[in-house]
Design a protein around this motif. Structure first.
Motif, PDB file in Angstrom:
ATOM      1  N   LEU A 327       0.878  -1.426  -0.051  1.00 14.84           N
ATOM      2  CA  LEU A 327       0.035  -0.106   0.131  1.00 14.84           C
ATOM      3  C   LEU A 327       0.792   1.170   0.148  1.00 14.84           C
ATOM      4  CD1 LEU A 327      -1.589  -2.343   1.847  1.00 14.84           C
ATOM      5  CD2 LEU A 327      -3.116  -0.666   2.510  1.00 14.84           C
ATOM      6  N   VAL A 330      -1.878   5.799   0.481  1.00 12.31           N
ATOM      7  CA  VAL A 330      -3.071   5.488   0.503  1.00 12.31           C
ATOM      8  C   VAL A 330      -4.146   6.416   1.407  1.00 12.31           C
ATOM      9  CG1 VAL A 330      -5.113   3.845   1.149  1.00 12.31           C
ATOM     10  CG2 VAL A 330      -3.128   3.046  -0.137  1.00 12.31           C
ATOM     11  N   VAL A 370      -6.826  -4.088   1.067  1.00 17.27           N
ATOM     12  CA  VAL A 370      -5.885  -5.149   0.834  1.00 17.27           C
ATOM     13  C   VAL A 370      -6.614  -6.035  -0.095  1.00 17.27           C
ATOM     14  CG1 VAL A 370      -4.620  -7.013   1.534  1.00 17.27           C
ATOM     15  CG2 VAL A 370      -4.444  -4.946   2.671  1.00 17.27           C
ATOM     16  N   VAL A 381      -2.939   0.223  -3.863  1.00 14.94           N
ATOM     17  CA  VAL A 381      -2.876  -0.901  -3.393  1.00 14.94           C
ATOM     18  C   VAL A 381      -2.566  -2.097  -4.272  1.00 14.94           C
ATOM     19  CG1 VAL A 381      -4.226  -2.683  -1.968  1.00 14.94           C
ATOM     20  CG2 VAL A 381      -4.663  -0.141  -1.572  1.00 14.94           C
TER      21      VAL A 381
END
Length: 540
Positions: A327, A330, A370, A381
């Motif tokens: 990630l 984010v 996720v 992601v």
């Protein structure tokens, strides 16, 4: 305070209790354990008078108040959560209700002729309300709700708009505020997050009444109870000590019973062999007859009851690349609430990351990002090369088709596998014999969770993302899952409120805070040792 005296109870064709006896003394904190369907809920219903024993007596001392929390919370609407909790506070809530009516009557012009009588009664009721510490009631109710994870907004909002899990907390709060002489709590640890669970643990430790409770959380049981009553085969057996002591003692008892059984079986075989050899000989007739009579008088030792233990072994999952989930920068918000502001996180192969954080910190959101169930507002992601994802979420249980049976659901998902293999899989997850023919619509929460877990683990992924996988699971199934997952070769990212599960499986801790993610190498046990707290914001 409460005594069950030689009770016998039959439900349909099933004998639940056979001349069972047990007692709950003043101030005792007792855990009630036994296999699913052993009769734990029936016992609670007998104590509260909702059911009667077929034989024997349930004796409750005069004047003893009982508060009963069950999973069936009933309808709640039209009140705030705080008002709903206060309504269960016994006499003080009735006095508060009369006080409110008298206040309204004093302001009602139509009641002017009765004003003197109303004022006089108001004075009496107000004095009684003060005596019962009624003016502190609202504060105490909010303290309990705060401990159970409610925000001020939720406390004052309509309880009817809350989810089933939050209504459960309101129902539990009602019993805790009541502080009866005896609390009967049926699975109070379900639906609670880690922070609320630890708060409840401390509340019950300081509660001076008697407590009888069931729980599928062994750590919670260990810290709260000092005695265990086991229901098994229609009998009630008491063990003095916590759950861990009970487990060791039961294993020891079973070992002794097995040894006694084997000794007796060897002796019986020897006697029967003698009788068979010499029964036709007149010269040995007296001896044979004597031994036959001896055998008739012997009290037979039963072998220990074999507990159905489930076991599951993973197939070999394909190997993933070293970087499993990445990630970068984010950002995520819901309305005006910012969940993540520039989050960076890398999950590497064979890491077992448990995610901790206070309510609303974004634990489930992280798992959804996720798995691709939700998109970031900005940032990226990415899953790594050869990653095969398995995602267990609470909503997955709602996706089971109600009309299909357990076996049909497995066949739908694995059409190439034979019935034998799928029945073995079902058995490993606690569906033995005819239970595979149960329709998904009638499955309990725990059974649905087990079925979803079986679907996910049969064709093993190499990256498991688990959101509260132990909710609704009994202790035996949790143990099976821990054993299976400890042999899992892949990567894990999970949220759980079960400390035994956290400690057994994690090797990295991700703590979500307003400043971002704090990362700790080592598992949950090392996190507790290093931070001095079992959950973010709560000191051990």
């Amino acid at each position: 305070m409460i005594r069950l005296d030689s009770i016998t109870k039959q439900n349909g064709t099933r004998l639940v209790f056979i001349e069972a006896t047990a007692a709950l003394q003043r101030g005792e904190k007792v855990g009630l354990v036994g296999p699913n369907g052993a009769g734990k809920t029936t016992l609670f219903r007998l104590i509260t008078g909702q059911e009667e024993p077929d034989m024997g007596q349930v004796l409750v001392d005069r004047g003893v108040t009982i508060g009963f929390f069950s999973q069936d919370v009933g309808e709640m609407a039209g009140h705030s959560a705080a008002a709903e909790v206060m309504e269960g506070a016994g006499a003080v809530s009735e006095v508060a209700s009369e006080l409110a009516q008298l206040e309204a009557a004093m302001a009602d012009p139509d009641q002017a002729d009765n004003l003197d009588a109303i004022i006089e009664r108001f004075g009496e009721v107000q004095a009684r309300f003060e005596e019962l510490d009624g003016y502190a009631l609202d504060g105490r109710a909010r303290e309990v709700l705060d401990g159970l994870g409610f925000s001020q907004e939720m406390m004052d909002g309509d309880v009817g708009k809350l989810s089933g899990g939050w209504k459960m907390r309101v129902a539990l709060g009602r019993i805790l505020l009541m502080r009866p002489d005896v609390m009967l709590l049926d699975e109070p640890s379900n639906h609670l997050d880690l922070e609320s669970l630890i708060w409840l643990e401390q509340f019950l430790a300081n509660y001076d009444g008697a407590l009888l409770m069931t729980s599928h959380d062994r750590e919670f049981m260990n810290r709260v109870v000092g005695k265990v009553i086991e229901i098994d085969g229609g009998t009630l057996t008491a063990f003095t000590g916590n759950y861990e002591f009970y487990e060791k003692q039961r294993a020891l008892n079973e070992k002794h019973q097995q040894a006694q059984f084997e000794r007796q079986q060897a002796m019986l075989a020897k006697e029967i062999n003698f009788i068979e050899r010499f029964k036709a000989r007149a010269s040995h007739a007296a001896q044979v007859q004597s031994r036959v009579k001896k055998l008739e008088k012997i009290d037979r030792v039963e072998p220990p009851k074999r507990r159905q233990s489930v076991a599951f072994e993973f197939g070999t999952a394909p190997r993933s690349g070293e970087d499993v989930a990445n990630l970068r920068g984010v950002h995520k918000r819901y309305g005006s609430r910012i969940i993540y502001n520039g989050l960076d996180l890398l999950v590497r192969r064979r890491e077992r990351c448990c995610v901790l954080g206070v309510n609303g910190a974004g634990k489930s959101t992280l798992l959804k990002l996720v798995t691709g169930s939700t998109e970031p507002d900005s940032g990226s992601v990415a899953l790594g090369g050869s990653v095969k994802l398995g995602y267990f979420a609470q909503h997955a249980m709602d996706l089971l088709e109600g009309e299909r049976t357990v076996l049909e659901t497995l066949e739908d998902n694995f059409p190439r596998d034979g019935q034998g293999a799928l029945r073995t899989l079902a058995g490993a997850f606690g569906f033995s014999g005819d239970e595979v023919d149960k329709g998904c619509r009638v499955l309990s929460g725990g059974e649905k969770a087990r079925l979803v877990m079986a679907l996910m683990l049969y064709d093993p992924p190499n990256f498991l993302v688990l959101d509260e996988p132990t909710n609704h699971l009994d202790i035996a199934t949790k143990e099976m899952l821990i054993t299976a997952l400890s042999q899992f070769e892949g990567t894990m990212l999970f949220v759980s409120h079960d400390r035994h599960f956290l400690a057994a499986l994690s090797n990295r801790v991700l703590e979500l805070t307003p400043d971002g993610i704090h990362q700790y190498g080592g598992g949950y046990t090392e996190y507790v040792a290093r931070t001095g707290q079992e959950a973010p914001g709560l000191h051990a």
